[in-house]
Design an enzyme around this catalytic site. Structure first.
Site, short mmCIF file in Angstrom:
data_model
loop_
_atom_site.label_atom_id
_atom_site.label_comp_id
_atom_site.label_asym_id
_atom_site.label_seq_id
_atom_site.Cartn_x
_atom_site.Cartn_y
_atom_site.Cartn_z
CB SER A 50 -0.88 0.00 1.25
OG SER A 50 -0.05 0.16 2.40
CG ASP A 83 -3.53 -2.88 -1.84
OD1 ASP A 83 -4.45 -3.03 -2.66
OD2 ASP A 83 -3.66 -3.12 -0.62
CG HIS A 84 -6.37 0.31 -2.00
ND1 HIS A 84 -7.65 0.43 -2.48
CD2 HIS A 84 -6.34 -0.85 -1.30
CE1 HIS A 84 -8.36 -0.62 -2.07
NE2 HIS A 84 -7.59 -1.41 -1.37
CG ASP A 105 -9.34 2.73 -4.89
OD1 ASP A 105 -10.37 3.01 -5.55
OD2 ASP A 105 -9.36 2.42 -3.69
CD GLU A 142 -12.32 -0.34 -5.07
OE1 GLU A 142 -11.23 -0.87 -4.77
OE2 GLU A 142 -13.10 0.13 -4.22
CG HIS A 223 -9.72 -4.71 -2.80
ND1 HIS A 223 -8.60 -3.98 -2.47
CD2 HIS A 223 -9.66 -4.91 -4.14
CE1 HIS A 223 -7.91 -3.74 -3.57
NE2 HIS A 223 -8.53 -4.28 -4.61
CB SER A 226 -9.04 -10.65 6.31
OG SER A 226 -7.69 -10.45 5.94
P1 13P Z 1 -8.40 -7.18 4.58
O1 13P Z 1 -8.37 -6.00 5.49
O2 13P Z 1 -9.71 -7.89 4.63
O3 13P Z 1 -7.27 -8.12 4.79
O4 13P Z 1 -8.28 -6.63 3.07
C1 13P Z 1 -7.04 -6.28 2.53
C2 13P Z 1 -7.17 -5.55 1.24
O5 13P Z 1 -8.20 -5.50 0.60
C3 13P Z 1 -5.96 -4.88 0.75
O6 13P Z 1 -6.18 -4.13 -0.41
O1 G3H Z 2 -5.98 -1.68 1.65
C1 G3H Z 2 -5.73 -2.12 2.73
C2 G3H Z 2 -4.52 -2.89 3.09
O2 G3H Z 2 -4.86 -3.69 4.20
C3 G3H Z 2 -3.33 -2.02 3.36
O3 G3H Z 2 -3.48 -1.35 4.54
O4 G3H Z 2 -3.00 1.06 4.03
O5 G3H Z 2 -2.87 0.12 6.37
O6 G3H Z 2 -1.14 -0.46 4.67
P1 G3H Z 2 -2.56 -0.07 4.93
ZN ZN Z 3 -8.09 -3.24 -0.61
#
Ligand code: 13P
Ligand code: G3H
Ligand code: ZN
Length: 349
Positions: A50, A83-84, A105, A142, A223, A226
């Site tokens: 991220s 990520d994002h 994103d 997204e 996304h 978890s």
């Molecule tokens: P979780 O918080 O459910 O693990 O999702 C992670 C995620 O989507 C990172 O982009």
């Molecule tokens: O998008 C969410 C991921 O869990 C990354 O989280 O932005 O706290 O590193 P973060």
């Molecule tokens: Zn995410």
């Protein structure tokens, strides 16, 4: 082997009918945990960072660690993914570093909090696609907005506030040419997704299935995937943690998604819980210890177990050796000459 294009990884997953976990990293131990799990289960893997992770670890440290992972595990295809990404500049800087995939994103404005308009999302995503594809880099976009906030990123609220509209998903895929499409079906980031055990109707799997029917060849991304298992919550709380009761996304729902076009599954929180639980346990039981290795080693092992289990559950296990990696230069050529299509196949309603 050099870092692999995420597009290749997902195309192969689609052929094989499995999903690929995308696991977030911030430090060396998390990278090692993922690689140990990938090695043990013979899995191709997506490692993702991220903006917060890139800031925390510093770009160069993090990227060199990924390069070390690739060098030490030549039999494992690894895609390195932003990520994002919140802006064109964030994605561009990841591409300049050597990431083989980026997420733009554009569902949120650059502040990473305010939902954007459809037109704004299309414009910024298309700009990233043009820049990235010229360089052989994969793009995830997204459409729809996830719930929750992680490290200041996210719209907040429940995951059910901005569910993806299938017609918009089709238009978005056509207008941007993204390689992978993240959709909002009721999940949210972080540990607090649902206040009761979600039954089959909590997640909008019907929306996911409708999108897959319209876009049968588009790689869908889940996304906030978890599962927030009770046993991981319990370890944290048993050793002094104060997590409130919560439920995540059941693995069976993810597997239903995989049978309906989901190819990339994002997991961060489960690994955070596993590591934190292991660290708390050591510090609680042996408060005299102060060597970080005494708690980082079990933390790394705990994360490895979770990742290896998810690799088996998502179906990527056993597929590391299925294909030879195509160089990023070849991938760039493929986008240019049309062998790698960027126009989705659209089925009638
Ligand atoms: P979780 O918080 O459910 O693990 O999702 C992670 C995620 O989507 C990172 O982009
Ligand atoms: O998008 C969410 C991921 O869990 C990354 O989280 O932005 O706290 O590193 P973060
Ligand atoms: Zn995410």
């Amino acid at each position: 082997m050099p870092l692999v294009s995420m597009r290749q990884l997902l195309d192969e997953a689609a052929k094989g009918g499995y999903g690929v976990g995308a696991f977030n990293v911030n430090d060396m131990e998390q990278i090692q945990a993922i690689m140990a799990a990938a090695k043990e289960t013979k899995s191709p893997v997506i490692v993702q960072a991220s903006r917060g992770a890139r800031q925390f670890a510093e770009d160069l440290y993090l990227f060199k660690l990924i390069q070390a992972a690739a060098e030490l595990n030549p039999e494992i295809p690894i895609a390195m993914h932003q990520d994002h990404g919140n802006s064109f500049e964030t994605c561009k800087s990841a591409i300049e570093l050597g990431y083989t995939s980026v997420m733009m994103d554009g569902s949120l404005k650059e502040d990473g909090k305010t939902p954007s308009t459809f037109e704004e999302n299309v414009a910024v995503t298309k700009r990233v696609v043009d820049y990235a594809h010229e360089r052989g880099v994969t793009v995830e976009g997204e459409i729809g907005v996830l719930g929750g906030v992680e490290d200041g990123h996210g719209a907040g609220g429940s995951g059910l506030d901005h569910i993806t509209d299938p017609d918009q998903a089709v238009e978005f895929a056509e207008k941007t040419g993204v390689d992978a499409l993240a959709i909002a079906i009721g999940t949210s980031h972080g540990a607090y997704k649902f206040t009761k055990k979600p039954d089959g109707s909590v997640l909008k799997m019907d929306v996911l299935i409708a999108i897959h029917k319209r876009l049968p060849n588009t790689h869908l991304v889940m996304h906030g995937s978890s599962s927030v298992p009770k046993d991981l919550q319990d370890v944290v709380n048993q050793y002094g943690g104060k997590l409130k009761e919560t439920w995540g996304v059941p693995v069976e729902e993810i597997q239903l998604g995989i049978r309906n076009g989901v190819r990339k599954i994002n997991v961060d929180t489960d690994n955070r819980l596993a590591m934190t639980g292991a660290i708390r346990k050591v510090l609680w039981e042996t408060p005299e210890k102060f060597d970080p290795r005494d708690y980082m080693k079990p933390a790394r092992e705990a994360m490895k177990k979770v990742v290896a289990l998810r690799m088996v559950q998502f179906g990527q296990a056993g597929h590391a050796g299925d294909y030879a990696p195509i160089s990023i230069e070849q991938i760039a050529k493929g986008y240019k000459d049309g062998t790698l299509s960027t126009q989705p196949l659209v089925a009638a309603k």
